[in-house]
Write an enzyme that holds these catalytic residues in place. Structure first.
Site, PDB file in Angstrom:
ATOM      1  N   SER A 181    -100.766  70.463  20.688  1.00 49.31           N
ATOM      2  CA  SER A 181     -99.755  69.715  19.954  1.00 49.31           C
ATOM      3  C   SER A 181    -100.378  68.921  18.803  1.00 49.31           C
ATOM      4  O   SER A 181    -101.049  69.487  17.956  1.00 49.31           O
ATOM      5  CB  SER A 181     -98.983  68.813  20.918  1.00 49.31           C
ATOM      6  OG  SER A 181     -97.783  68.374  20.338  1.00 49.31           O
ATOM      7  N   ASP A 388     -92.679  78.469  23.091  1.00 48.76           N
ATOM      8  CA  ASP A 388     -92.589  77.144  22.470  1.00 48.76           C
ATOM      9  C   ASP A 388     -91.819  77.220  21.157  1.00 48.76           C
ATOM     10  O   ASP A 388     -92.041  78.124  20.349  1.00 48.76           O
ATOM     11  CB  ASP A 388     -94.003  76.614  22.222  1.00 48.76           C
ATOM     12  CG  ASP A 388     -94.011  75.219  21.630  1.00 48.76           C
ATOM     13  OD1 ASP A 388     -93.039  74.471  21.860  1.00 48.76           O
ATOM     14  OD2 ASP A 388     -94.998  74.877  20.956  1.00 48.76           O
ATOM     15  N   HIS A 446     -95.280  75.435  25.537  1.00 48.20           N
ATOM     16  CA  HIS A 446     -96.070  74.531  24.701  1.00 48.20           C
ATOM     17  C   HIS A 446     -97.349  74.111  25.415  1.00 48.20           C
ATOM     18  O   HIS A 446     -98.363  73.825  24.778  1.00 48.20           O
ATOM     19  CB  HIS A 446     -95.205  73.308  24.375  1.00 48.20           C
ATOM     20  CG  HIS A 446     -95.835  72.320  23.455  1.00 48.20           C
ATOM     21  ND1 HIS A 446     -95.933  72.518  22.094  1.00 48.20           N
ATOM     22  CD2 HIS A 446     -96.394  71.096  23.689  1.00 48.20           C
ATOM     23  CE1 HIS A 446     -96.513  71.467  21.533  1.00 48.20           C
ATOM     24  NE2 HIS A 446     -96.811  70.592  22.485  1.00 48.20           N
TER      25      HIS A 446
END
EC number: 3.4.16.6
Length: 684
Positions: A181, A388, A446
């Site tokens: 991220s 994601d 993710h």
């Protein structure tokens, strides 16, 4: 008193052998983690890692402390030795305990608030260090908060210097960074800071042995990635063009496109900020347009981190992953804070709004602009879970097409896309060229290690070159060039078998291993292929590790036994010395002493010698521990008791003529006639 002293030595020796990595003089002993809820009841002995954790002071003037949690496998495979992997989560302001307790660490937390084992833990492939950063995140704290990525870089390099002061034995290890991220901004900035530091070392400083970066579903190039929300959502079937909100979403997407076109300068000097509210609005509109108000409250919105899941609105994934409900109370337990050696028992939160609000990323260039210089020196791997939305693979592919590195823009047009096969199953696909590798991981979100623990660990094998490249049969019964990785230890066992089979005429061609870390410009596709695929063999390496652990335990036991025997021997000598009677016979005229022994004692010594020779060392040790009289046994006397012959105290008269005899052997008499022994009877 002597016994207590000897026992104290024994206990200290045992502790020294049980904890060979720590001592009173070793500062890292303060960071040793020896207890956690469920550690001894749920985790097998051979699966318990060596752990250190605590809040490491960086700057005393503003109370800046970074919290870290280090895991080291106690039965390392050869490939994992001398390797340290720093893991960072994103946010900004989100704790890396997400990574430690829900992804790549050795433990997960169950509903009872206890640790359970994660079979896909990355610490089996290298020491893992999870760090809460910047200050204010998780268990880290400070009086001041960072405001841009340059500050974060300076503070993390400072943390690394302090960390390796604490663990000097790791200072020369190969260093990798991994995270996900917003760590797509952190990691390139920190890597750039390390590479610059290595070129400008001060006196006494040593370079950090940085070897590679691994970024999962990273937020790296905001411009291209923001423009990927709509194409990805359409391709994944999340939204259709006949949606009532389609026109408004399309207009917002165009506004984002205009911002990107205006600010995306070719030299990187006039770039958009890391986060754009205009472009973020595109994703928000998609989530609003796809809301199902007829569904249950917790299933009305698409999960932005895994579009195959649902969540409540407007959380849309913020309540995910489900393990978070167990991790939060676990880290807020006072006993756990004590176990983790916390100085400041601050209340743990997954993400800190205070840190996020203080951080002004618009003052920093997006990390993508650092890629060209980094790729000149070390490899970068970008891995993406294909489910994601927020940091999807289409955005990654988009900015790579525009990126110029190592003399060329984007991947070569004729570059092969290779299947990635793990444990005989296709796990994703790979492209790699000029030090940059992109991996698309199937059926992952993710947080790839959360969904695919063991597969994600094998990503380390790809960046370190521990794989085979060969042709593998796919679902269409067609052979396709593939990158093949294996469960822990299997490849080494396989290579050993192939090496042994080389002497046979029927041996197969051994595959050539290709390392993406080599700065040769060669892609993964240039490796030699195998004529046939080999099935995975049972892990001989795992058996080797088990045997090694058993051998270590036996060695430790032998060492401890030697200490016990030595202490026992010292005690025997000391007891014999204290129990030896003082001489009561004066010296003769020549100055030679007369040796005195009780007659019955001589007989008893002969008997005891025979008896002791018949006993083993363990029996004699047990007899000694029982506290037998070391002074010998005297023949009983008739009449009144004679007590202390040496001190001449408590001696009473005899009424019986029978007395104990003792033998006087004179050195003078022996010299006069060595063939004759004179015996003399003496009254007490």
């Amino acid at each position: 008193m002597v016994i207590k002293y000897l026992l104290l030595i024994l206990v200290q020796s045992f502790v020294a052998f049980a904890l060979p990595f720590t001592s009173r003089s070793d500062p890292k002993a303060e960071y040793l983690v020896t207890s956690l809820p469920g550690l001894y009841s749920n985790i097998r002995t051979d699966e318990r890692p060596l752990m250190f954790a605590g809040q490491l002071e960086l700057y005393p003037e503003n109370q800046t402390h970074y919290f870290f949690w280090k895991y080291q496998d106690t039965n390392q495979i050869p490939e994992a030795k001398k390797r340290t992997i720093f893991w960072l989560n994103g946010g900004p302001g989100c704790s890396s305990m997400d990574g430690a307790l829900m992804e790549a660490g050795p433990f997960r937390i169950n509903k009872e608030g206890e640790v359970i084992y994660n079979e896909g833990s990355w610490h089996k492939s290298g020491d893992m260090v999870f760090v809460d950063q910047p200050a204010g995140t998780g268990f880290s704290y400070s009086d001041d908060y960072d405001h841009d990525l340059d500050q974060i870089t300076v503070e993390f390099v400072r943390f690394m210097e302090k960390f390796f002061e604490l663990f000097p034995e790791d200072a020369s290890n190969e260093i990798y960074f991994a995270g996900e991220s917003y760590a797509g901004q952190y990691i390139p900035y920190i890597a750039d800071g390390i590479l610059r530091r290595n070129k400008n070392l001060r006196e006494g400083e040593k370079p950090f042995n940085l070897k590679g970066l691994m970024i999962g579903n990273g937020w790296i190039a905001p411009n291209e990635q923001s423009l990927s929300y709509l194409p990805y959502s359409v391709q994944a079937g999340i939204i259709k063009t006949n949606n009532p909100r389609w026109s408004s979403i399309l207009r917002q997407h165009q506004e984002c496109q205009d911002i990107v076109s205006e600010n995306d300068g070719p030299d990187g000097s006039d770039v958009s900020q890391v986060v754009s509210n205009t472009c973020e609005r595109v994703l928000n509109l998609i989530l609003e347009a796809t809301r199902d108000q007829s569904a249950a409250d917790n299933e009305q919105c698409v999960n932005m981190y895994d579009h195959t899941l649902r969540d409540s609105y407007p959380s849309c994934g913020m309540n995910w992953p489900p393990d978070l409900a167990n991790v939060t109370p676990f880290l807020r337990e006072q006993s756990v804070m004590n176990d983790l050696n916390l100085i400041n028992h601050k209340k743990w939160s997954e993400c800190s709004g205070k840190v996020g609000n203080s951080f002004r990323a618009k003052n920093s260039k997006p990390a993508i602009h650092l890629f060209p210089s980094i790729l000149e020196e070390i490899p970068i791997m970008l891995f993406n879970g294909n489910r994601d939305i927020i940091c999807n693979y289409i955005g990654i592919e988009g900015f790579i097409k525009k990126l110029t590195w190592n003399g060329q823009t984007g991947f070569s047009e004729d570059l092969d896309t290779l299947d990635w096969v793990y444990d005989n199953k296709t796990a994703g696909y790979i492209q790699s060229e000029r030090n940059l590798t992109v991996v698309n991981v199937f059926d992952a979100s993710h947080m790839v290690p959360f969904d695919k623990p063991e597969i994600s660990r094998s990503l380390i094998d790809i960046i370190t070159g521990n794989f085979d490249e060969k042709e593998v049969d796919n679902k269409s019964d067609m052979k396709k060039k593939s990158i093949v990785t294996y469960p822990l230890g299997v490849r080494m066992a396989k290579q050993k078998e192939e090496s042994e089979s080389k002497t046979s005429p029927t041996s197969v061609t051994q595959s050539k291993t290709s390392s993406i870390s080599a700065v040769s410009g060669k892609s993964l596709a240039t490796s030699t292929t195998l004529d046939q695929e080999h099935s995975a063999t049972p892990s001989a390496e795992a058996e080797r590790a088990k045997n090694q652990q058993t051998s270590n335990r036996i060695t430790r036991l032998i060492q401890l036994l030697v200490i016990v025997v030595l202490i026992w021997g010292v005690y025997i000598l000391y007891s014999s010395y204290r129990s030896r009677p003082s001489s009561i016979i004066k010296t003769g005229p020549s100055g030679k002493k007369k040796n005195v022994q009780w007659a019955d004692q001589l007989r008893q010594f002969e008997e005891e010698e025979i008896e002791q020779n018949e006993q083993g060392i363990l029996s004699r040790a047990l007899n000694k521990l029982k506290g037998g009289d070391s002074r010998g046994t005297y023949a009983p006397t008739s009449g009144k008791t004679y007590e202390d012959i040496e001190m001449n105290e408590g001696i009473t008269e005899h009424t019986d003529n029978r007395v104990d005899d003792f033998i006087i052997e004179s050195d003078e008499e022996d010299a006069h006639d060595e063939n004759q022994t004179n015996k003399q009877s003496v009254s007490k």
